[in-house]
Motif scaffolding. Structure first.
Motif, PDB file in Angstrom:
ATOM      1  N   MET A  13      12.257 -45.934  17.943  1.00  0.00           N
ATOM      2  CA  MET A  13      12.136 -45.183  16.577  1.00  0.00           C
ATOM      3  C   MET A  13      13.648 -45.622  16.122  1.00  0.00           C
ATOM      4  O   MET A  13      14.251 -44.750  15.615  1.00  0.00           O
ATOM      5  N   SER A  14      13.272 -46.591  15.025  1.00  0.00           N
ATOM      6  CA  SER A  14      14.659 -46.182  14.111  1.00  0.00           C
ATOM      7  C   SER A  14      14.118 -45.521  12.408  1.00  0.00           C
ATOM      8  O   SER A  14      13.727 -46.317  11.528  1.00  0.00           O
ATOM      9  N   LEU A  15      14.107 -44.512  12.798  1.00  0.00           N
ATOM     10  CA  LEU A  15      14.213 -43.296  11.757  1.00  0.00           C
ATOM     11  C   LEU A  15      14.557 -43.590  10.350  1.00  0.00           C
ATOM     12  O   LEU A  15      15.950 -44.003  10.358  1.00  0.00           O
ATOM     13  N   ILE A  16      13.858 -43.789   9.086  1.00  0.00           N
ATOM     14  CA  ILE A  16      14.744 -43.851   8.350  1.00  0.00           C
ATOM     15  C   ILE A  16      14.416 -42.444   7.349  1.00  0.00           C
ATOM     16  O   ILE A  16      12.509 -42.652   7.143  1.00  0.00           O
ATOM     17  N   SER A  17      14.584 -42.553   5.582  1.00  0.00           N
ATOM     18  CA  SER A  17      14.011 -41.139   5.119  1.00  0.00           C
ATOM     19  C   SER A  17      13.491 -42.332   3.905  1.00  0.00           C
ATOM     20  O   SER A  17      14.436 -43.258   3.055  1.00  0.00           O
ATOM     21  N   LEU A  18      11.781 -40.567   3.963  1.00  0.00           N
ATOM     22  CA  LEU A  18      11.494 -41.203   2.524  1.00  0.00           C
ATOM     23  C   LEU A  18      11.564 -40.834   1.756  1.00  0.00           C
ATOM     24  O   LEU A  18      11.081 -40.847   0.673  1.00  0.00           O
ATOM     25  N   ALA A  19      12.542 -40.058   1.377  1.00  0.00           N
ATOM     26  CA  ALA A  19      12.806 -38.845   0.611  1.00  0.00           C
ATOM     27  C   ALA A  19      13.693 -39.773  -0.732  1.00  0.00           C
ATOM     28  O   ALA A  19      13.654 -41.172  -0.571  1.00  0.00           O
ATOM     29  N   LEU A  20      13.366 -38.970  -1.828  1.00  0.00           N
ATOM     30  CA  LEU A  20      14.289 -40.440  -3.168  1.00  0.00           C
ATOM     31  C   LEU A  20      14.879 -39.649  -3.552  1.00  0.00           C
ATOM     32  O   LEU A  20      15.705 -38.520  -3.354  1.00  0.00           O
ATOM     33  N   SER A  21      16.060 -40.877  -4.106  1.00  0.00           N
ATOM     34  CA  SER A  21      16.979 -39.689  -4.843  1.00  0.00           C
ATOM     35  C   SER A  21      17.192 -39.471  -5.829  1.00  0.00           C
ATOM     36  O   SER A  21      17.815 -38.523  -6.374  1.00  0.00           O
ATOM     37  N   ARG A  22      16.072 -40.420  -6.652  1.00  0.00           N
ATOM     38  CA  ARG A  22      16.414 -39.489  -7.709  1.00  0.00           C
ATOM     39  C   ARG A  22      14.749 -38.622  -7.493  1.00  0.00           C
ATOM     40  O   ARG A  22      12.853 -39.027  -8.225  1.00  0.00           O
ATOM     41  N   GLY A  23      14.346 -37.099  -7.075  1.00  0.00           N
ATOM     42  CA  GLY A  23      13.606 -36.214  -6.694  1.00  0.00           C
ATOM     43  C   GLY A  23      12.491 -36.487  -7.642  1.00  0.00           C
ATOM     44  O   GLY A  23      11.653 -36.088  -7.844  1.00  0.00           O
ATOM     45  N   ASP A  24      13.167 -36.256  -9.165  1.00  0.00           N
ATOM     46  CA  ASP A  24      12.061 -36.272 -10.609  1.00  0.00           C
ATOM     47  C   ASP A  24      11.307 -37.165 -10.293  1.00  0.00           C
ATOM     48  O   ASP A  24      10.022 -37.229 -11.712  1.00  0.00           O
ATOM     49  N   LEU A  25      10.972 -37.901  -9.998  1.00  0.00           N
ATOM     50  CA  LEU A  25      10.276 -39.566  -9.324  1.00  0.00           C
ATOM     51  C   LEU A  25       8.814 -38.845  -9.312  1.00  0.00           C
ATOM     52  O   LEU A  25       7.848 -39.884  -9.427  1.00  0.00           O
ATOM     53  N   VAL A  26       9.032 -38.098  -8.342  1.00  0.00           N
ATOM     54  CA  VAL A  26       7.194 -37.058  -7.535  1.00  0.00           C
ATOM     55  C   VAL A  26       7.766 -36.494  -9.035  1.00  0.00           C
ATOM     56  O   VAL A  26       7.266 -35.772  -8.752  1.00  0.00           O
ATOM     57  N   GLU A  27       6.575 -37.384  -9.910  1.00  0.00           N
ATOM     58  CA  GLU A  27       5.486 -36.469 -11.518  1.00  0.00           C
ATOM     59  C   GLU A  27       5.116 -35.955 -10.586  1.00  0.00           C
ATOM     60  O   GLU A  27       3.676 -36.961 -10.265  1.00  0.00           O
ATOM     61  N   THR A  28       4.817 -34.738 -10.340  1.00  0.00           N
ATOM     62  CA  THR A  28       2.791 -34.206 -10.371  1.00  0.00           C
ATOM     63  C   THR A  28       2.495 -33.994 -11.322  1.00  0.00           C
ATOM     64  O   THR A  28       1.383 -33.342 -11.037  1.00  0.00           O
ATOM     65  N   ASP A  84      14.487 -48.658  -4.634  1.00  0.00           N
ATOM     66  CA  ASP A  84      14.425 -47.955  -3.806  1.00  0.00           C
ATOM     67  C   ASP A  84      13.715 -46.867  -3.704  1.00  0.00           C
ATOM     68  O   ASP A  84      12.497 -46.370  -2.940  1.00  0.00           O
ATOM     69  N   ASP A  85      13.741 -46.673  -4.956  1.00  0.00           N
ATOM     70  CA  ASP A  85      13.071 -44.928  -5.026  1.00  0.00           C
ATOM     71  C   ASP A  85      11.487 -45.221  -4.974  1.00  0.00           C
ATOM     72  O   ASP A  85      10.736 -44.643  -4.742  1.00  0.00           O
ATOM     73  N   LEU A  86      10.899 -46.096  -6.030  1.00  0.00           N
ATOM     74  CA  LEU A  86       9.600 -46.121  -5.916  1.00  0.00           C
ATOM     75  C   LEU A  86       9.002 -47.363  -4.683  1.00  0.00           C
ATOM     76  O   LEU A  86       7.882 -47.296  -4.427  1.00  0.00           O
ATOM     77  N   GLY A  87      10.107 -47.927  -3.918  1.00  0.00           N
ATOM     78  CA  GLY A  87       8.951 -48.536  -1.835  1.00  0.00           C
ATOM     79  C   GLY A  87       9.046 -47.298  -1.544  1.00  0.00           C
ATOM     80  O   GLY A  87       7.938 -47.626  -1.355  1.00  0.00           O
ATOM     81  N   ALA A  98       4.979 -42.895 -11.658  1.00  0.00           N
ATOM     82  CA  ALA A  98       6.092 -43.056 -11.655  1.00  0.00           C
ATOM     83  C   ALA A  98       6.443 -43.753 -12.517  1.00  0.00           C
ATOM     84  O   ALA A  98       7.405 -43.842 -13.783  1.00  0.00           O
ATOM     85  N   LEU A  99       6.330 -45.033 -12.119  1.00  0.00           N
ATOM     86  CA  LEU A  99       6.293 -45.872 -13.785  1.00  0.00           C
ATOM     87  C   LEU A  99       5.557 -45.774 -14.941  1.00  0.00           C
ATOM     88  O   LEU A  99       6.668 -45.996 -15.952  1.00  0.00           O
ATOM     89  N   VAL A 100       4.718 -45.079 -15.023  1.00  0.00           N
ATOM     90  CA  VAL A 100       4.684 -44.209 -16.762  1.00  0.00           C
ATOM     91  C   VAL A 100       5.757 -43.471 -17.303  1.00  0.00           C
ATOM     92  O   VAL A 100       6.001 -43.501 -17.899  1.00  0.00           O
ATOM     93  N   LYS A 101       6.317 -42.917 -16.528  1.00  0.00           N
ATOM     94  CA  LYS A 101       7.523 -41.426 -16.163  1.00  0.00           C
ATOM     95  C   LYS A 101       8.679 -42.808 -16.679  1.00  0.00           C
ATOM     96  O   LYS A 101       9.606 -42.301 -17.739  1.00  0.00           O
TER      97      LYS A 101
END
Ligand SMILES: NC(=O)c1ccc[n+]([C@@H]2O[C@H](COP(=O)([O-])OP(=O)(O)OC[C@H]3O[C@@H](n4cnc5c(N)ncnc54)[C@H](O)[C@@H]3O)[C@@H](O)[C@H]2O)c1
Ligand SMILES: O=C[C@H](O)CS(=O)(=O)O
Length: 496
Positions: free
Chosen positions: A1-16, A93-96, A196-199
């Protein structure tokens, strides 16, 4: 498995939080909705589980913002939409990664969906300045007549989980371009991408109240949307989702005569004639069927292959399907991700069991894949069934998974009749080398979208939509604004 991080570079785009006017809020009730990663069942985040009071507050805000937004010069609305497009692309990239985290599609598909969503925003940024009316040659010497296009008002947008960015962009962008304001509710499985899109829209300069978004669980979705359906300030419903829910919304919209556009379920036929390029047809089917793991409304759901080329086609297809790699979005080599949830994979299992019980044969796949390290994940093996018949569930309902059901046919009129023998009419595909047959079959198929020697049809410049129980209205194209506008007739007398 070639792991890739799904963490966002702009963490604040994970708007809750939800957005009402210019207020990011946790909701008027202390209820939360858990968002999980379909690849492993892990918690991604929690968002508000909104209720009726939140839904009404959203309409209040949208109505309050409407006059200023509709009154802005079209070029100003266009400029805001262009900036929104630019920031979406800048955060591809972050949105993907966010799409892949909450919807499960492989990261390459998540990134691709971001650009697809942005293409609608860019398209309607351009269309916003072309909402021309008409000056009409008057039949009266003393009168002058003309027509103008006006925004309908507050629009309610309700979207599905399979394209969490593209589906909401395909609705909000034309609404804003037309001068409407929006109340939106994304699917409970995939709210984070929409938030995130609305933000980003807010960052692009969309004024407060122009876009309002609330999130709700499946159990409370109806409670939110029912408020919008009953509110006569909401002048249009734009819905993408299943046909049963679409019918419900259409019925409920009648009480206040709202405009309604419905992008609903499909049951696409994929026809391979004896004179087709078999290799091209196999590649076209692979592209059309296994996009998003088979979870798209335009996926081929019934495959008809002429008896003269059936065995050669199935052999080539099975080899390609059997080689598809199933795995989590965090593995860059994954080609087929998990199904969205347990309900989805159980439907696929039911379709395969039903088909086999009625005589279908499994050529490859046919079973759920359980991964020891992700017991809650819902993976299904890419599958080819042959000897499918019209009575099988996989022929009558959209499977919405990586399962291809193949049937033989003998002649053109027979297969067109079989292709049309469904209440649905969204997409259809066929492969042939005959120019004459192209016209005959394209005209005879009862659907809104036809792929001719082509499996991937998505394009912002094209009118997307169906007929029969796949809904009505068109999204994208030069027709995409029509559903968000009304035409007003002006008549000035006393000219002579
Ligand atoms: N035609 C298209 O463009 C298109 C695109 C994507 C998906 N779809 C269809 O959508 C279906 C899969 O998506 P889904 O499972 O999210 O569909 P769904 O109809 O279950 O849900 C769609 C949206 O409607 C909301 N909803 C559900 N029940 C509701 C109710 N009673 N009142 C108000 N809102 C309600 C959901 O919360 C979600 O936001 C498939 O049938 C697929 O074909 C169609
Ligand atoms: O699933 C529904 C989407 O509308 C399909 S497409 O990405 O627009 O082709």
């Amino acid at each position: 498995m070639s792991l890739i991080s799904l963490a966002l570079s702009r963490g604040d785009l994970v708007e809750t939080r939800n957005l009402i006017a210019d207020n990011w809020t946790g909701g008027l009730e202390p209820r939360q909705l858990a968002v999980t990663d379909p690849s492993d069942g892990g918690l991604v985040s929690n968002v508000p589980d909104a209720g009726a009071a939140d839904a009404k507050a959203a309409v209040d805000a949208a109505q309050a913002a409407f006059n200023a937004w509709r009154g802005a010069p079209a070029r100003d609305r266009a400029a805001v939409l262009k900036r929104w497009n630019d920031v979406i692309v800048a955060h591809q990239d972050d949105l993907g990664r966010l799409i892949s985290r909450e919807q499960g599609k492989p990261l390459a598909e998540g990134r691709g969906e971001v650009l697809y969503a942005a293409s609608y925003v860019e398209w309607f940024a351009e269309q916003a300045t072309r909402t021309n009316g008409e000056v009409i040659p008057s039949p009266f010497s003393n009168k002058r007549i003309l027509s103008v296009r006006e925004p309908v008002g507050v629009v309610a947008v309700i979207t599905p989980w399979n394209f969490p960015a593209a589906m909401i962009a395909r609705k909000i962008a034309p609404a804003l371009a037309a001068g409407c304001t929006v109340v939106a509710k994304p699917a409970e499985d995939t709210p984070l991408t929409a938030l995130a899109l609305v933000k980003l829209a807010q960052e692009a300069g969309v004024p407060p109240g122009v876009i309002n978004i609330v999130t709700a669980s499946r159990e409370r979705a109806a409670g939110v949307v029912d408020v919008w359906l009953a509110d006569d300030r909401v002048r249009k419903i734009s819905f993408t989702g299943s046909t049963p829910v679409g019918k419900h919304l259409a019925r409920q919209s009648a009480s206040t005569l709202k405009k309604v556009s419905l992008e609903l379920g499909g049951n696409a036929p994929f026809i391979v004639f004896a004179d087709a390029d078999i290799d091209a047809a196999v590649e076209g089917l692979m592209a059309a069927k296994f996009r998003n793991g088979g979870q798209t409304c335009v996926c081929p759901n019934r495959v008809y292959v002429h008896e003269l080329v059936h065995d050669a086609f199935v052999a080539k297809l099975a080899a390609r399907v059997g080689a598809l790699k199933v795995g989590p979005a965090s593995d860059s080599t994954s080609q087929i991700g998990p199904m969205i949830n347990e309900r989805a994979v159980q439907k696929i299992e039911r379709h395969v069991r039903d088909a086999v019980s009625q005589g279908a044969r499994i050529v490859v796949g046919g079973e759920r894949i359980r991964k020891p390290d992700s017991p809650q994940a819902a993976y299904f093996s890419p599958t080819v069934l042959v000897d499918a018949t019209p009575s099988m569930a996989c022929s009558c309902e959209e499977t919405f998974g990586p399962v291809v059901a193949v049937a033989r046919f003998r002649d053109e009129s027979e297969v067109v009749a079989r292709a049309n023998a469904t209440p649905f009419g969204l997409a259809a595909y066929f492969y042939t080398d005959s120019p004459a047959r192209i016209w005959r079959v394209a005209e005879a198929l009862e659907c809104g979208i036809v792929g001719i020697n082509e499996g991937v049809l998505a394009a912002e410049a094209a009118p997307f939509g169906g007929v029969k129980e796949s809904g009505y209205g068109r999204e994208g194209s030069v027709h995409g604004l029509d559903d968000y506008q009304q035409i007003k007739y002006l008549c000035q007398g006393g000219v002579r």
